[in-house]
Design a protein around this motif. Structure first.
Motif, PDB file in Angstrom:
ATOM      1  N   LEU A 187     -10.242  78.565  38.256  1.00 31.91           N
ATOM      2  CA  LEU A 187      -9.746  77.197  38.154  1.00 31.91           C
ATOM      3  C   LEU A 187     -10.168  76.664  36.794  1.00 31.91           C
ATOM      4  O   LEU A 187     -11.309  76.856  36.378  1.00 31.91           O
TER       5      LEU A 187
ATOM      6  N   ALA B 233      -5.533  78.359  42.085  1.00 33.07           N
ATOM      7  CA  ALA B 233      -6.309  79.204  41.183  1.00 33.07           C
ATOM      8  C   ALA B 233      -5.380  80.140  40.433  1.00 33.07           C
ATOM      9  O   ALA B 233      -4.354  80.579  40.956  1.00 33.07           O
TER      10      ALA B 233
ATOM     11  N   ARG C 168     -13.915  77.014  32.909  1.00 31.51           N
ATOM     12  CA  ARG C 168     -13.204  77.564  34.053  1.00 31.51           C
ATOM     13  C   ARG C 168     -14.263  77.978  35.057  1.00 31.51           C
ATOM     14  O   ARG C 168     -15.420  78.267  34.689  1.00 31.51           O
TER      15      ARG C 168
ATOM     16  N   ARG D 171     -15.005  79.863  39.222  1.00 33.31           N
ATOM     17  CA  ARG D 171     -14.551  80.565  40.419  1.00 33.31           C
ATOM     18  C   ARG D 171     -15.768  80.977  41.222  1.00 33.31           C
ATOM     19  O   ARG D 171     -16.892  81.036  40.705  1.00 33.31           O
TER      20      ARG D 171
END
Length: 70
Positions: free
Chosen positions: A38, A32, A46, A48
């Motif tokens: 990510l 990460a 993206r 998380r």
């Protein structure tokens, strides 16, 4: 074996995401980045896990205000 460029695994209980990229013939886990994000380039997002709680956040790379919490 299938040549899939990336694999995303999300734990159904904790919502912790793990991203693996195909490098040669093997998958390697992607670390990460800043803030725990990510990046999945193929989807232009993206993601998380929320710092508190058990939700996963997805954001569009080009428009961070476009987001979903699941």
């Amino acid at each position: 074996r299938l040549g899939i460029p990336a694999v995303l695994i999300v734990d159904q209980d904790t919502k912790r995401p793990e991203l693996f990229r195909l490098v040669g013939k093997e998958y390697q886990e992607v670390a990460a980045g800043v803030g725990g994000w990510l990046v999945i380039e193929a989807l232009q997002v993206r993601l998380r896990r929320m710092p508190r709680g058990r939700k996963l956040v997805l954001e569009a790379l080009d428009q961070p205000t476009v987001r979903a919490e699941i």
